[in-house]
Design an enzyme around this catalytic site. Sequence first.
Site, PDB file in Angstrom:
ATOM      1  N   TYR A 158      25.225  53.671  -8.874  1.00 46.99           N
ATOM      2  CA  TYR A 158      24.551  53.082 -10.039  1.00 46.99           C
ATOM      3  C   TYR A 158      23.095  53.543 -10.094  1.00 46.99           C
ATOM      4  O   TYR A 158      22.613  54.013 -11.125  1.00 46.99           O
ATOM      5  CB  TYR A 158      24.629  51.561  -9.946  1.00 46.99           C
ATOM      6  N   LYS A 192      21.137  56.112 -12.893  1.00 41.84           N
ATOM      7  CA  LYS A 192      19.951  55.705 -13.643  1.00 41.84           C
ATOM      8  C   LYS A 192      18.813  56.710 -13.453  1.00 41.84           C
ATOM      9  O   LYS A 192      18.106  57.056 -14.411  1.00 41.84           O
ATOM     10  CB  LYS A 192      19.502  54.316 -13.189  1.00 41.84           C
ATOM     11  N   PHE A 224      13.260  43.635 -12.238  1.00 39.05           N
ATOM     12  CA  PHE A 224      13.534  43.059 -10.922  1.00 39.05           C
ATOM     13  C   PHE A 224      14.632  42.008 -11.135  1.00 39.05           C
ATOM     14  O   PHE A 224      15.665  42.348 -11.684  1.00 39.05           O
ATOM     15  CB  PHE A 224      12.231  42.562 -10.290  1.00 39.05           C
ATOM     16  N   ILE A 259      22.053  33.321  -8.859  1.00 35.34           N
ATOM     17  CA  ILE A 259      21.728  32.348  -7.827  1.00 35.34           C
ATOM     18  C   ILE A 259      21.197  31.031  -8.385  1.00 35.34           C
ATOM     19  O   ILE A 259      21.572  29.950  -7.916  1.00 35.34           O
ATOM     20  CB  ILE A 259      20.738  32.949  -6.797  1.00 35.34           C
ATOM     21  N   ARG A 297      13.308  37.456  -3.339  1.00 35.02           N
ATOM     22  CA  ARG A 297      13.498  38.195  -4.579  1.00 35.02           C
ATOM     23  C   ARG A 297      12.354  37.903  -5.546  1.00 35.02           C
ATOM     24  O   ARG A 297      11.768  36.824  -5.536  1.00 35.02           O
ATOM     25  CB  ARG A 297      14.838  37.817  -5.240  1.00 35.02           C
TER      26      ARG A 297
END
Length: 204
Positions: free
Chosen positions: A48, A52, A76, A95, A126
């Site tokens: 992937y 890109k 992000f 999440i 994250r």
Amino acid sequence: MAGGVNLLDAVTRHGVKKIYFLLHRGHLRRTRNRSHSEDHRKAPINPYGKSKLVFEGILADYKSYTGLDYVALRYFNAAGASKERGEHHRVETHIIPRILDAAGGSLPISMSSAPTIPRRTETCVRDYIHVLDIADSHVRALEEIAKVSGEAFNVGNSRGFSILEVIDAAERVTGRKIPRKLGPRRPGDPGGSRCQQGKTQACP
């Protein structure tokens, strides 16, 4: 990849002059400090990310010989929803909705450990960016595309939050105890990642 090239052929043939390209920061090389600016070294870790990165190069080629203006927006971790439209996934994997489901009485939230970052409560960190801020970045990119054509912009918050920090915040908001279960780190899962302001102010 072929579909993307066909799209570029079609839009240039029909006089489209502006386009933006959306991708995830997953095509950037992982780093020990987990901070990524726009000029961070590119080293995709999966097909992937490789596709890109290759397509960014193709866009640059189209710009040089057709005059197509483009901007690459590197997301992000998208989160949140609008009041009017909400958020719905047939199979929920994100999440924050899963944490809220756990607050409502569903199964405990399962987390992957990240032993490389014990100071951040031992769970993955994250960089979360709200979907409305992402939408705003699209509008700004198109409004200023004549000035920034051919450039890439990070779209992030510039600060990382661990999964346990997100759970703690959800407990404060809902007033409910959220059950959680810490499991082993998943193969290939980076311990942390956050956006870094580089040549732009793309991180709000």
